[in-house]
Write a protein that holds these residues in place. Structure first.
Motif, PDB file in Angstrom:
ATOM      1  N   LYS A   1     -31.837  53.537  98.678  1.00 54.54           N
ATOM      2  CA  LYS A   1     -31.847  52.084  98.503  1.00 54.54           C
ATOM      3  C   LYS A   1     -30.473  51.495  98.840  1.00 54.54           C
ATOM      4  CE  LYS A   1     -33.612  50.251  94.826  1.00 54.54           C
ATOM      5  NZ  LYS A   1     -33.948  49.973  93.406  1.00 54.54           N
ATOM      6  N   ILE A   2     -29.429  52.112  98.329  1.00 55.27           N
ATOM      7  CA  ILE A   2     -28.075  51.614  98.576  1.00 55.27           C
ATOM      8  C   ILE A   2     -27.734  51.728 100.060  1.00 55.27           C
ATOM      9  CG2 ILE A   2     -25.623  52.068  98.139  1.00 55.27           C
ATOM     10  CD1 ILE A   2     -26.516  52.810  95.232  1.00 55.27           C
ATOM     11  N   ALA A   3     -28.109  52.864 100.682  1.00 57.31           N
ATOM     12  CA  ALA A   3     -27.833  53.054 102.109  1.00 57.31           C
ATOM     13  C   ALA A   3     -28.515  51.978 102.945  1.00 57.31           C
ATOM     14  CB  ALA A   3     -28.302  54.442 102.553  1.00 57.31           C
ATOM     15  N   ALA A   4     -29.654  51.479 102.461  1.00 56.20           N
ATOM     16  CA  ALA A   4     -30.396  50.433 103.179  1.00 56.20           C
ATOM     17  C   ALA A   4     -29.939  49.024 102.798  1.00 56.20           C
ATOM     18  CB  ALA A   4     -31.890  50.587 102.897  1.00 56.20           C
ATOM     19  N   GLY A   5     -28.962  48.918 101.873  1.00 51.19           N
ATOM     20  CA  GLY A   5     -28.457  47.613 101.470  1.00 51.19           C
ATOM     21  C   GLY A   5     -29.207  46.983 100.315  1.00 51.19           C
ATOM     22  N   ASN A   6     -30.036  47.777  99.633  1.00 46.28           N
ATOM     23  CA  ASN A   6     -30.807  47.268  98.496  1.00 46.28           C
ATOM     24  C   ASN A   6     -30.067  47.635  97.209  1.00 46.28           C
ATOM     25  OD1 ASN A   6     -32.619  46.681  96.473  1.00 46.28           O
ATOM     26  ND2 ASN A   6     -34.319  47.841  97.344  1.00 46.28           N
ATOM     27  N   TYR A   7     -29.371  46.676  96.636  1.00 51.16           N
ATOM     28  CA  TYR A   7     -28.569  46.923  95.443  1.00 51.16           C
ATOM     29  C   TYR A   7     -29.247  46.438  94.169  1.00 51.16           C
ATOM     30  CZ  TYR A   7     -25.009  47.866  98.930  1.00 51.16           C
ATOM     31  OH  TYR A   7     -24.322  48.384 100.000  1.00 51.16           O
ATOM     32  N   GLY A   8     -30.528  46.140  94.249  1.00 50.74           N
ATOM     33  CA  GLY A   8     -31.264  45.643  93.088  1.00 50.74           C
ATOM     34  C   GLY A   8     -31.476  46.725  92.042  1.00 50.74           C
TER      35      GLY A   8
ATOM     36  N   GLU B   1     -26.346  71.232 102.723  1.00 53.33           N
ATOM     37  CA  GLU B   1     -27.583  71.061 103.496  1.00 53.33           C
ATOM     38  C   GLU B   1     -28.385  69.863 102.976  1.00 53.33           C
ATOM     39  OE1 GLU B   1     -30.164  74.350 104.359  1.00 53.33           O
ATOM     40  OE2 GLU B   1     -28.474  75.693 104.701  1.00 53.33           O
ATOM     41  N   TYR B   2     -28.447  69.736 101.671  1.00 53.94           N
ATOM     42  CA  TYR B   2     -29.174  68.608 101.083  1.00 53.94           C
ATOM     43  C   TYR B   2     -28.488  67.282 101.415  1.00 53.94           C
ATOM     44  CZ  TYR B   2     -31.403  65.739  97.417  1.00 53.94           C
ATOM     45  OH  TYR B   2     -32.077  64.746  96.734  1.00 53.94           O
ATOM     46  N   ARG B   3     -27.163  67.279 101.355  1.00 55.24           N
ATOM     47  CA  ARG B   3     -26.403  66.062 101.689  1.00 55.24           C
ATOM     48  C   ARG B   3     -26.639  65.676 103.155  1.00 55.24           C
ATOM     49  NH1 ARG B   3     -22.506  67.165  98.755  1.00 55.24           N
ATOM     50  NH2 ARG B   3     -21.576  68.713 100.110  1.00 55.24           N
ATOM     51  N   LYS B   4     -26.621  66.653 104.046  1.00 54.34           N
ATOM     52  CA  LYS B   4     -26.847  66.376 105.472  1.00 54.34           C
ATOM     53  C   LYS B   4     -28.266  65.865 105.715  1.00 54.34           C
ATOM     54  CE  LYS B   4     -25.661  70.219 107.482  1.00 54.34           C
ATOM     55  NZ  LYS B   4     -25.251  71.297 108.404  1.00 54.34           N
ATOM     56  N   ALA B   5     -29.244  66.473 105.041  1.00 49.84           N
ATOM     57  CA  ALA B   5     -30.641  66.044 105.200  1.00 49.84           C
ATOM     58  C   ALA B   5     -30.811  64.601 104.755  1.00 49.84           C
ATOM     59  CB  ALA B   5     -31.568  66.963 104.401  1.00 49.84           C
ATOM     60  N   ARG B   6     -30.175  64.236 103.648  1.00 45.06           N
ATOM     61  CA  ARG B   6     -30.265  62.853 103.163  1.00 45.06           C
ATOM     62  C   ARG B   6     -29.596  61.889 104.140  1.00 45.06           C
ATOM     63  NH1 ARG B   6     -27.931  65.178  98.486  1.00 45.06           N
ATOM     64  NH2 ARG B   6     -26.354  63.532  98.437  1.00 45.06           N
TER      65      ARG B   6
ATOM     66  N   LEU C   1     -29.151  62.194 107.357  1.00 45.27           N
ATOM     67  CA  LEU C   1     -29.985  62.039 108.553  1.00 45.27           C
ATOM     68  C   LEU C   1     -31.183  61.130 108.268  1.00 45.27           C
ATOM     69  CD1 LEU C   1     -29.937  65.695 109.927  1.00 45.27           C
ATOM     70  CD2 LEU C   1     -28.904  63.683 110.998  1.00 45.27           C
ATOM     71  N   ALA C   2     -31.744  61.254 107.074  1.00 43.55           N
ATOM     72  CA  ALA C   2     -32.877  60.401 106.697  1.00 43.55           C
ATOM     73  C   ALA C   2     -32.463  58.934 106.677  1.00 43.55           C
ATOM     74  CB  ALA C   2     -33.419  60.821 105.329  1.00 43.55           C
ATOM     75  N   TYR C   3     -31.308  58.646 106.091  1.00 42.68           N
ATOM     76  CA  TYR C   3     -30.875  57.258 105.975  1.00 42.68           C
ATOM     77  C   TYR C   3     -30.505  56.688 107.352  1.00 42.68           C
ATOM     78  CZ  TYR C   3     -30.469  59.127 101.246  1.00 42.68           C
ATOM     79  OH  TYR C   3     -30.714  59.781 100.060  1.00 42.68           O
ATOM     80  N   GLN C   4     -29.936  57.534 108.219  1.00 39.84           N
ATOM     81  CA  GLN C   4     -29.639  57.099 109.587  1.00 39.84           C
ATOM     82  C   GLN C   4     -30.928  56.758 110.331  1.00 39.84           C
ATOM     83  OE1 GLN C   4     -27.132  59.982 111.640  1.00 39.84           O
ATOM     84  NE2 GLN C   4     -25.904  60.240 109.797  1.00 39.84           N
TER      85      GLN C   4
END
Length: 197
Positions: free
Chosen positions: A45-52, A154-159, A161-164
């Protein structure tokens, strides 16, 4: 070329639980591979700009959400019990270990059943070990992966890539360049893949 459905989920999400109950069968019947992609919803949510605020912090919204969840559980004829905690990060990370072992489907199914079907405490390491065993995985190997810098990286990289890619919540399914958000969009997903033959 293998066609696939990328399934972005977080074990903290009851709607991801509901989507997972149907997705494996949808993929199998259509001849698609289901790729399990764990994320962290608050981070997405934060990566997408949703701070609600989270759903749990909005009383009118949680009331309606609870009613919807119970309706879906009745519709699917499945148990739905809120987990004893929302400590799901290590369970998400463990999906990558299960994927490497070729048992992601078995692990994700078992994990969602424990967390949302039975309402266990995901913060209990004994539960994670039991889930690994149920999925045919080495429980100590899984725990070692989750606790290792390699596993966490690995988990951090996967996340990341998902947000990108534009993942902003869960459950979210990608097929080709089409995005389907929520367990209530599975009919649209099925309609799309049926037109690709």
């Amino acid at each position: 070329m293998t066609r696939k459905i990328d399934f972005y989920f977080d074990f903290i999400s009851p709607f991801s639980y509901l989507a997972q109950l149907k997705l494996p069968d949808i993929a199998r019947k259509a001849g698609y591979e289901l790729e399990y992609c764990p994320i962290d919803i608050p981070e997405a949510k934060i990566a997408a700009g949703n701070y609600g605020p989270s759903n749990r912090e909005v009383a009118p919204k949680i009331k309606v959400m609870m009613a919807d969840l119970n309706r879906w559980a009745r519709k699917y004829d499945v148990p739905l019990r809120f987990p004893a905690s929302f400590a799901c990060a290590d369970w998400n990370c463990a999906t990558l270990y299960a994927r490497e072992q070729g048992k992601a489907g078995a692990y994700v199914t078992a994990a969602f059943n424990r967390i949302w079907g039975q309402g266990i405490d995901p913060g209990d390491r004994a539960e994670l070990r039991a889930c690994a065993t149920e999925a045919g995985l080495d429980p100590e190997g899984l725990i070692a992966f989750v606790e290792s810098p390699i596993g966490q990286n690995e988990y951090r990289k996967a996340r990341s890539l998902a947000y990108q890619r534009g993942v902003f919540g869960a459950p979210l399914m990608f097929v080709d360049d089409e995005i389907f958000w929520g367990n209530d969009r599975l009919d649209f997903l099925q309609e799309y893949i049926s037109q690709q033959k």
